[in-house]
Write an enzyme that holds these catalytic residues in place. Sequence first.
Site, PDB file in Angstrom:
ATOM      1  CE1 TYR A  32     -12.316   1.955   3.630  1.00  0.00           C
ATOM      2  CE2 TYR A  32     -12.214   4.349   3.544  1.00  0.00           C
ATOM      3  CZ  TYR A  32     -12.801   3.158   3.152  1.00  0.00           C
ATOM      4  OH  TYR A  32     -13.868   3.158   2.294  1.00  0.00           O
ATOM      5  NE  ARG A  51      -7.227   2.177  -2.789  1.00  0.00           N
ATOM      6  CZ  ARG A  51      -8.344   1.523  -3.092  1.00  0.00           C
ATOM      7  NH1 ARG A  51      -9.030   1.842  -4.186  1.00  0.00           N
ATOM      8  NH2 ARG A  51      -8.779   0.538  -2.331  1.00  0.00           N
ATOM      9  CE  LYS A 148     -10.623   1.990   0.481  1.00  0.00           C
ATOM     10  NZ  LYS A 148     -11.870   2.112  -0.308  1.00  0.00           N
ATOM     11  CD  GLU A 180     -16.050   6.824  -6.875  1.00  0.00           C
ATOM     12  OE1 GLU A 180     -15.305   5.867  -7.117  1.00  0.00           O
ATOM     13  OE2 GLU A 180     -15.714   7.777  -6.148  1.00  0.00           O
TER      14      GLU A 180
END
Length: 285
Positions: A32, A51, A148, A180
């Site tokens: 996504y 991306r 992702k 992160e």
Amino acid sequence: MRTVFFNGQFIPEGEAKVSIFDRGYLFADAVYEVVSVLDRKLIDFAGHMGRLARSLAEMSMPPTYHDEQWLELLRALIDRNNLNEGLIYLQISRGNPGDRSFYWPSAETAPTILAFTQNMALLDNPAASAGLSVVTLPDLRWGRADIKTTQLLYASMMKMEAKAAGADDAWLERDGLITEGTSQNAHIVNSEGVLLSHQLDRNILHGITRAAMLSLAGGMNIRYEQRAFTVAEAETAREAFVTSASTFVMPVTSINGKAIGGGKPGPVAGELRRAYIDWAMDNAV
């Protein structure tokens, strides 16, 4: 009721149906993207499309629409939903092979493609002036955080654990090093005034907002290094902040109960937030 884009059609959200055999449902076998919208325009569209293409390639999923097609349909979603400020989510699963199997289906299986809007105040966010509080929690995700995908259960669990601890969110750590945030890239300005941001590898998502922020930092003569930093460095930093499509550049003023920068947003985060918003508006499509 929102209009969504689902498998080639714009339809009311209540009419969008996904098969129980869809691999996105059974295996989180899906990727996504999230694109922010300001003044009815898409922010850093090219970065997000790049991306998305990378995520699809890493998952051995064929490309779906080319960038101009995505641009046309996302703009149509903005118009159909009268979205002035907020987010657009787009998601692609490997589709419905008609049964459950760990093995990937044949190339003839059509992907399931979804895109929808979400209203959200991005510019007028109280956290920009108050700062966020975070706690550090173990990073137990799978080893491909750089893709992702929709398998976000652990991130959701850590957000809930942070909330139970009275914090706004969590930063994840592995072997004493911050990787992160649960849904953001994490950054600090250390005691020497150097901006530190985890290097690009498989342990973090390659943030589109992060990339733009670092580019702006370089143009503003802000010294930065791309390397992992320790929990101790974070707790004693001059400043801390996160970046993401939904937060832009957002200050962090507390880590594990320890005040960062006297408990107030720092100047570097403030300058970078203003610079990013200006850049985003100037380059929106």
